[in-house]
Design a protein around this motif. Sequence first.
Motif, PDB file in Angstrom:
ATOM      1  N   LEU A 292     -80.417  77.682 -17.795  1.00  0.00           N
ATOM      2  CA  LEU A 292     -79.284  77.472 -16.728  1.00  0.00           C
ATOM      3  C   LEU A 292     -79.691  77.584 -15.270  1.00  0.00           C
ATOM      4  O   LEU A 292     -80.716  78.136 -15.124  1.00  0.00           O
ATOM      5  N   THR A 293     -78.945  76.784 -14.409  1.00  0.00           N
ATOM      6  CA  THR A 293     -79.066  77.015 -12.952  1.00  0.00           C
ATOM      7  C   THR A 293     -79.027  78.508 -12.627  1.00  0.00           C
ATOM      8  O   THR A 293     -77.965  79.180 -12.917  1.00  0.00           O
ATOM      9  N   VAL A 294     -80.022  78.926 -11.876  1.00  0.00           N
ATOM     10  CA  VAL A 294     -80.242  80.311 -11.791  1.00  0.00           C
ATOM     11  C   VAL A 294     -79.302  80.646 -10.535  1.00  0.00           C
ATOM     12  O   VAL A 294     -79.412  80.095  -9.347  1.00  0.00           O
ATOM     13  N   PRO A 295     -78.256  81.719 -10.463  1.00  0.00           N
ATOM     14  CA  PRO A 295     -77.632  81.918  -9.217  1.00  0.00           C
ATOM     15  C   PRO A 295     -78.388  82.678  -8.340  1.00  0.00           C
ATOM     16  O   PRO A 295     -79.353  83.227  -8.466  1.00  0.00           O
TER      17      PRO A 295
ATOM     18  N   LEU B 244     -69.992  76.414 -20.284  1.00  0.00           N
ATOM     19  CA  LEU B 244     -70.578  77.198 -21.437  1.00  0.00           C
ATOM     20  C   LEU B 244     -69.483  77.702 -22.265  1.00  0.00           C
ATOM     21  O   LEU B 244     -68.365  78.345 -21.917  1.00  0.00           O
ATOM     22  N   ASP B 245     -69.579  77.190 -23.647  1.00  0.00           N
ATOM     23  CA  ASP B 245     -68.514  77.802 -24.668  1.00  0.00           C
ATOM     24  C   ASP B 245     -68.969  79.115 -24.987  1.00  0.00           C
ATOM     25  O   ASP B 245     -69.645  79.865 -24.306  1.00  0.00           O
ATOM     26  N   GLU B 246     -67.955  79.796 -25.664  1.00  0.00           N
ATOM     27  CA  GLU B 246     -67.924  81.286 -26.221  1.00  0.00           C
ATOM     28  C   GLU B 246     -69.135  81.808 -26.690  1.00  0.00           C
ATOM     29  O   GLU B 246     -69.802  82.769 -26.398  1.00  0.00           O
ATOM     30  N   SER B 247     -69.761  80.884 -27.636  1.00  0.00           N
ATOM     31  CA  SER B 247     -71.004  81.301 -28.230  1.00  0.00           C
ATOM     32  C   SER B 247     -72.078  81.298 -27.176  1.00  0.00           C
ATOM     33  O   SER B 247     -72.684  82.239 -27.246  1.00  0.00           O
ATOM     34  N   ALA B 248     -72.218  80.152 -26.359  1.00  0.00           N
ATOM     35  CA  ALA B 248     -73.462  80.234 -25.131  1.00  0.00           C
ATOM     36  C   ALA B 248     -72.955  81.561 -24.191  1.00  0.00           C
ATOM     37  O   ALA B 248     -74.098  82.208 -23.880  1.00  0.00           O
ATOM     38  N   LEU B 249     -71.927  81.823 -24.067  1.00  0.00           N
ATOM     39  CA  LEU B 249     -71.916  82.974 -22.983  1.00  0.00           C
ATOM     40  C   LEU B 249     -72.036  84.301 -23.849  1.00  0.00           C
ATOM     41  O   LEU B 249     -72.774  85.180 -23.416  1.00  0.00           O
ATOM     42  N   GLU B 250     -71.692  84.243 -25.213  1.00  0.00           N
ATOM     43  CA  GLU B 250     -72.145  85.802 -25.801  1.00  0.00           C
ATOM     44  C   GLU B 250     -73.708  85.644 -25.859  1.00  0.00           C
ATOM     45  O   GLU B 250     -74.329  86.888 -25.681  1.00  0.00           O
ATOM     46  N   THR B 251     -74.543  84.801 -26.154  1.00  0.00           N
ATOM     47  CA  THR B 251     -75.947  84.847 -26.116  1.00  0.00           C
ATOM     48  C   THR B 251     -76.379  85.210 -24.870  1.00  0.00           C
ATOM     49  O   THR B 251     -77.230  85.879 -24.645  1.00  0.00           O
TER      50      THR B 251
ATOM     51  N   SER C 232     -67.714  87.467 -14.733  1.00  0.00           N
ATOM     52  CA  SER C 232     -68.653  86.876 -13.634  1.00  0.00           C
ATOM     53  C   SER C 232     -69.730  85.806 -14.042  1.00  0.00           C
ATOM     54  O   SER C 232     -69.828  84.799 -13.411  1.00  0.00           O
ATOM     55  N   PHE C 233     -70.116  85.925 -15.441  1.00  0.00           N
ATOM     56  CA  PHE C 233     -71.172  85.076 -15.827  1.00  0.00           C
ATOM     57  C   PHE C 233     -70.562  83.603 -16.004  1.00  0.00           C
ATOM     58  O   PHE C 233     -71.395  82.707 -15.531  1.00  0.00           O
ATOM     59  N   ALA C 234     -69.633  83.280 -16.458  1.00  0.00           N
ATOM     60  CA  ALA C 234     -68.804  82.249 -16.352  1.00  0.00           C
ATOM     61  C   ALA C 234     -68.520  81.444 -15.103  1.00  0.00           C
ATOM     62  O   ALA C 234     -68.707  80.044 -14.774  1.00  0.00           O
ATOM     63  N   LYS C 235     -68.202  82.351 -14.167  1.00  0.00           N
ATOM     64  CA  LYS C 235     -67.794  81.939 -12.821  1.00  0.00           C
ATOM     65  C   LYS C 235     -69.126  81.415 -12.006  1.00  0.00           C
ATOM     66  O   LYS C 235     -69.282  80.672 -11.424  1.00  0.00           O
ATOM     67  N   MET C 236     -70.419  82.287 -12.339  1.00  0.00           N
ATOM     68  CA  MET C 236     -71.473  81.823 -11.709  1.00  0.00           C
ATOM     69  C   MET C 236     -72.131  80.648 -12.400  1.00  0.00           C
ATOM     70  O   MET C 236     -73.101  80.151 -11.680  1.00  0.00           O
ATOM     71  N   ALA C 237     -72.041  80.274 -13.571  1.00  0.00           N
ATOM     72  CA  ALA C 237     -72.561  79.108 -14.207  1.00  0.00           C
ATOM     73  C   ALA C 237     -72.313  77.946 -13.614  1.00  0.00           C
ATOM     74  O   ALA C 237     -70.985  77.497 -13.398  1.00  0.00           O
TER      75      ALA C 237
END
Length: 212
Positions: A32-35, A60-67, A51-56
Amino acid sequence: MQNFLFDFDSTLADTRHVAVIATQQAYKLQGLTVPTPEAVISYMGIPIEVSFAKMAQEPLDESALETLYTVFRAQYQQAEQQGMAPFNGMATTLAQLKTRGNRLFVVSSKHSVALKRNLDQLELGSFFEAVSGSDLVDHYKPAPDGILDLLTRFDLDPKTSLMIGDAKYDIQMGTNAGIATAGAMWGAADPDSVKAESPTYILVTPADLLTI
């Protein structure tokens, strides 16, 4: 004040460097693009589940976020060995508060397991009766759930309870819970945003807690 409720990151301990390293490495490992460091620091105070979804920059779907959360936690556990320390005077202040009979707690956006591990790593764990982490609440900061959890569990009087934090989210949470608040200026990345929330107290050093 009788009951002191502390945020952890940038209030009890300086953890910005660790947070930046772990977050950037997690995004990199997931392609992913590095914040930027500034972006990571600006979101400290709210849980990664927000915060992670906001920074991406990528969807990202739920599975990608959990990973991503899992990778981050592993990276954080490695990075915390490199540079995490209590702020100057913090351990002494906590010891004095404890000696005079105050009750001490931690309310954090960290998961409780990591929070307890970090407190013990910094030799601060023995000062606190309990912690309330992101895994113990239904709604994250600035919702008051973390504070209300501790007030209820330990039958604490809101009128003699104080939330101490370095970010606006901490002050908002304390206000939403109906207790006094204190801005921890020694760790604030954005002091103006903290002051804009009109905390009950503005603290320059940890020792200022002894005057409340």
